[in-house]
Design an enzyme around this catalytic site. Structure first.
Site, PDB file in Angstrom:
ATOM      1  N   LYS A 190      29.433 156.118  23.178  1.00  0.00           N
ATOM      2  CA  LYS A 190      29.320 154.892  23.554  1.00  0.00           C
ATOM      3  C   LYS A 190      28.002 154.168  23.279  1.00  0.00           C
ATOM      4  O   LYS A 190      27.035 155.029  23.555  1.00  0.00           O
ATOM      5  CB  LYS A 190      30.127 154.592  24.910  1.00  0.00           C
ATOM      6  CG  LYS A 190      31.432 154.640  24.848  1.00  0.00           C
ATOM      7  CD  LYS A 190      32.072 154.097  26.156  1.00  0.00           C
ATOM      8  CE  LYS A 190      33.658 154.348  26.231  1.00  0.00           C
ATOM      9  NZ  LYS A 190      34.453 153.835  27.383  1.00  0.00           N
ATOM     10  N   ARG A 218      36.989 161.964  28.371  1.00  0.00           N
ATOM     11  CA  ARG A 218      37.947 161.533  27.173  1.00  0.00           C
ATOM     12  C   ARG A 218      36.760 161.567  26.093  1.00  0.00           C
ATOM     13  O   ARG A 218      35.865 160.737  26.143  1.00  0.00           O
ATOM     14  CB  ARG A 218      38.311 160.328  27.500  1.00  0.00           C
ATOM     15  CG  ARG A 218      39.026 159.517  26.390  1.00  0.00           C
ATOM     16  CD  ARG A 218      39.578 158.230  26.672  1.00  0.00           C
ATOM     17  NE  ARG A 218      40.367 157.407  25.620  1.00  0.00           N
ATOM     18  CZ  ARG A 218      39.675 156.945  24.688  1.00  0.00           C
ATOM     19  NH1 ARG A 218      38.601 156.802  24.713  1.00  0.00           N
ATOM     20  NH2 ARG A 218      40.189 156.240  23.576  1.00  0.00           N
TER      21      ARG A 218
END
Ligand code: PMM
Length: 282
Positions: free
Chosen positions: A218, A258
């Site tokens: 991210k 995740r």
């Protein structure tokens, strides 16, 4: 009631985006055979869950028609389940969740935590499947996903808002024992918000629900690792940072992580768990 995987270590959820525009792997697995091959590769690596998503949630992504989204994920889910893989579906839509469950998905991963579709709770309750409630205050507001919401105290507010989502789910008949919480890193949250939420992981654990951490590749990791010119590290260069987050998440009690690069995080978690045990074997 379908149970969550509990492998005796932090669960690793491998990402399989069957989309055209996900931020770091869009388009690679839109083809059904390619998606199956990716899922099998993740299984061979040892992931506990393959998370199949048919609609990108990256900032500015165009919404996908629900039927298109269901058409993307259901066949892939059926193929993966036929191979004995535990599959979660990454969707905010009750109709897609229903199609996914029909195809064999055993977990609903909902980035809106039930706030984008009022019918989701009844689908989950009727099916008796675990439901991952992620925090995204402006759930479904793609236009502004890249713009951070305002928080006076991001940890307290995210925690309180997640518990409101829990209350709504339980009122709708969902078994609280089937819920997983996720702080929603990067969903209308800036870097400082994300780091504050990660630091507060023990506080989220105290809520009494398994916690999933989704930091893989991210933007806030890219910003942290920016070069001398301030240029953020590109997504492909964020794997080490992602693995370190996985190790620290495991150390601080996360139920699961995740991730895109499953091997790196599986290795990182193995190291973290051996360190914590003070011994090699389980
Ligand atoms: N539960 C959960 N689901 C998610 N789905 C998509 C993305 C966006 O990342 P991607 O585009 O790489 O899938 N992040 C999360 C997350 O942090 N938590």
């Amino acid at each position: 009631m379908i149970e969550l995987p509990s492998p005796g270590r932090t669960v690793v959820m491998g990402i399989l985006n069957v989309t055209t525009d996900s931020f770091s792997d869009g388009g690679r697995f839109l083809d059904r055979d390619a998606a199956l091959e990716r899922g099998l590769a993740l299984k061979r690596l040892g992931v506990d869950i393959v998370d199949v998503g048919g609609e990108s949630t990256r900032p500015g992504a165009a919404r996908v028609d629900p039927d298109v989204e269901a058409g993307r994920v259901a066949p892939v889910i059926a193929d993966l389940v036929a191979e004995g893989i535990c599959v979660s579906v990454d969707t905010m839509r009750a109709s897609v969740a229903e199609a996914a469950i029909g195809a064999g998905a055993s977990i609903i991963n909902d980035v809106a935590g039930g706030r984008a579709d009022a019918a989701m709770a009844s689908v989950v309750a009727d099916a008796g499947v675990p439901w991952i409630l992620m925090h995204w205050r402006s759930a479904g507001d793609y236009v502004h996903r890249g713009t951070a919401d305002h928080y006076d105290d991001v940890v307290r507010e995210v925690r309180d808002e997640l518990m409101t989502q829990v209350d709504l789910a339980v009122k709708a008949g969902v078994d609280p024992g089937s819920l997983v919480l996720d702080p929603g890193l990067g969903f209308a949250k800036n870097s400082d918000h994300n780091w504050a939420l990660l630091k507060a992981l023990p506080e989220f654990n105290e809520l009494g629900f398994p916690v999933l951490v989704g930091a893989s590749r991210k933007r806030f990791l890219g910003s942290l690792l920016a070069d001398a010119d301030g240029e953020p590290r590109p997504p492909a260069g964020r794997e080490t940072a992602t693995a370190v987050v996985s190790a620290l998440a495991a150390t601080h009690g996360a139920w699961g992580v995740r991730v895109h690069d499953a091997q790196a995080s599986l290795d990182a978690i193995a190291v973290a768990e051996a360190w914590t045990r003070g011994a090699a074997g389980r």
